[in-house]
Structure formats: C-alpha cells, structure tokens
Design a protein around this motif. Structure first.
Motif, mmCIF file in Angstrom:
data_model
loop_
_atom_site.group_PDB
_atom_site.id
_atom_site.type_symbol
_atom_site.label_atom_id
_atom_site.label_comp_id
_atom_site.label_asym_id
_atom_site.label_seq_id
_atom_site.Cartn_x
_atom_site.Cartn_y
_atom_site.Cartn_z
ATOM 1 N N LEU A 1 -6.002 0.130 -1.136
ATOM 2 C CA LEU A 1 -6.985 0.548 -0.134
ATOM 3 C C LEU A 1 -8.391 0.169 -0.588
ATOM 4 N N GLY B 1 -2.377 5.460 -6.302
ATOM 5 C CA GLY B 1 -1.883 5.087 -4.985
ATOM 6 C C GLY B 1 -2.947 4.641 -4.004
ATOM 7 N N ARG B 2 -4.190 4.535 -4.475
ATOM 8 C CA ARG B 2 -5.277 4.126 -3.577
ATOM 9 C C ARG B 2 -5.857 2.760 -3.927
ATOM 10 N N PRO C 1 0.827 -1.205 0.000
ATOM 11 C CA PRO C 1 0.000 0.000 0.000
ATOM 12 C C PRO C 1 0.867 1.264 0.000
ATOM 13 N N GLU C 2 0.391 2.280 -0.692
ATOM 14 C CA GLU C 2 1.069 3.563 -0.738
ATOM 15 C C GLU C 2 0.265 4.574 0.066
ATOM 16 N N THR C 3 0.943 5.613 0.492
ATOM 17 C CA THR C 3 0.257 6.727 1.120
ATOM 18 C C THR C 3 0.094 7.793 0.050
ATOM 19 N N ALA C 4 -1.127 7.983 -0.398
ATOM 20 C CA ALA C 4 -1.400 8.926 -1.473
ATOM 21 C C ALA C 4 -1.834 10.258 -0.881
ATOM 22 N N GLY C 5 -1.275 11.327 -1.409
ATOM 23 C CA GLY C 5 -1.683 12.664 -1.003
ATOM 24 C C GLY C 5 -3.076 12.978 -1.526
#
Length: 111
Positions: free
Chosen positions: A81, A77-78, A67-71
C-alpha cells in the motif's frame, strides 16, 4: 533529487524487506525438499536520470507480491500500500534469463 530521498529510502526499505522475506521462504522450501542452499539472496538496483529514480529489487521467489488486508493492530501488511501510494508507478516481472522476479517502483520529482 533531494526532495525524493526520503520517499526513495522508504520504498527501498519496503521492497527490500518483502524480497528478503520471499528469499528466506524460498530458501526454506529448497532446504525442505533436500536441496543444498546458501544464504538467501536479493539484488537491488537504483537508477536515476536526475528527475526520477527507478528502484528494482530481485528475489528468487517466482510469486508476484500480493497486497494484504492488515487489521488496525497489525504490525505488518501495509508495505505494498505504501509502495502504491508513494510511487508514480510500480510493478513486477519475471526476468527472461533467470528465476525469480523483479519488483520495481518509479519515483518522480514533483509527482
């Protein structure tokens, strides 16, 4: 099963998109190291027993999805999730008989 169609479609889209990106990156690394490559490949299996749908997608990259942390303004990047939120279960494993990985997600009616 009709109630699962939209969810399954979205999950397939997210998991296959990740697999295509991983496969293309894997192919670039193969080409950079001097290996001849073909078209990047992914495989999709959909299995159902009437109450649940199992989505499985294979790609040649051995790395598990992370998983990425998307701004707030990020356009990507979601995906994982969404997979985690919309599926009843999901995971990843390396098949015994080939390279790469299979990412899977389970959708259950009325879950």
């Amino acid at each position: 099963m009709a109630a699962l169609a939209d969810t399954v479609e979205l999950l397939v889209s997210e998991i296959v998109t990740n697999a295509v990106r991983a496969s293309a990156e894997h192919a670039r690394h193969q080409q950079d190291s001097g290996h001849a490559i073909g078209v990047p490949t992914v495989r999709l299996w959909l299995t159902s027993n009437g109450d649940r749908v199992l989505i499985q997608v294979w790609d040649p990259d051995d790395r598990a999805p992370a998983p990425e942390t998307a701004g707030l303004a990020a356009e990507s990047g979601r995906g994982l999730l969404l997979v985690e939120t919309l599926s009843s279960q999901w995971g990843c494993f390396a098949p015994d008989d080939q390279d790469g990985k299979i990412v899977w997600a389970m959708c259950v009616a009325d879950a």
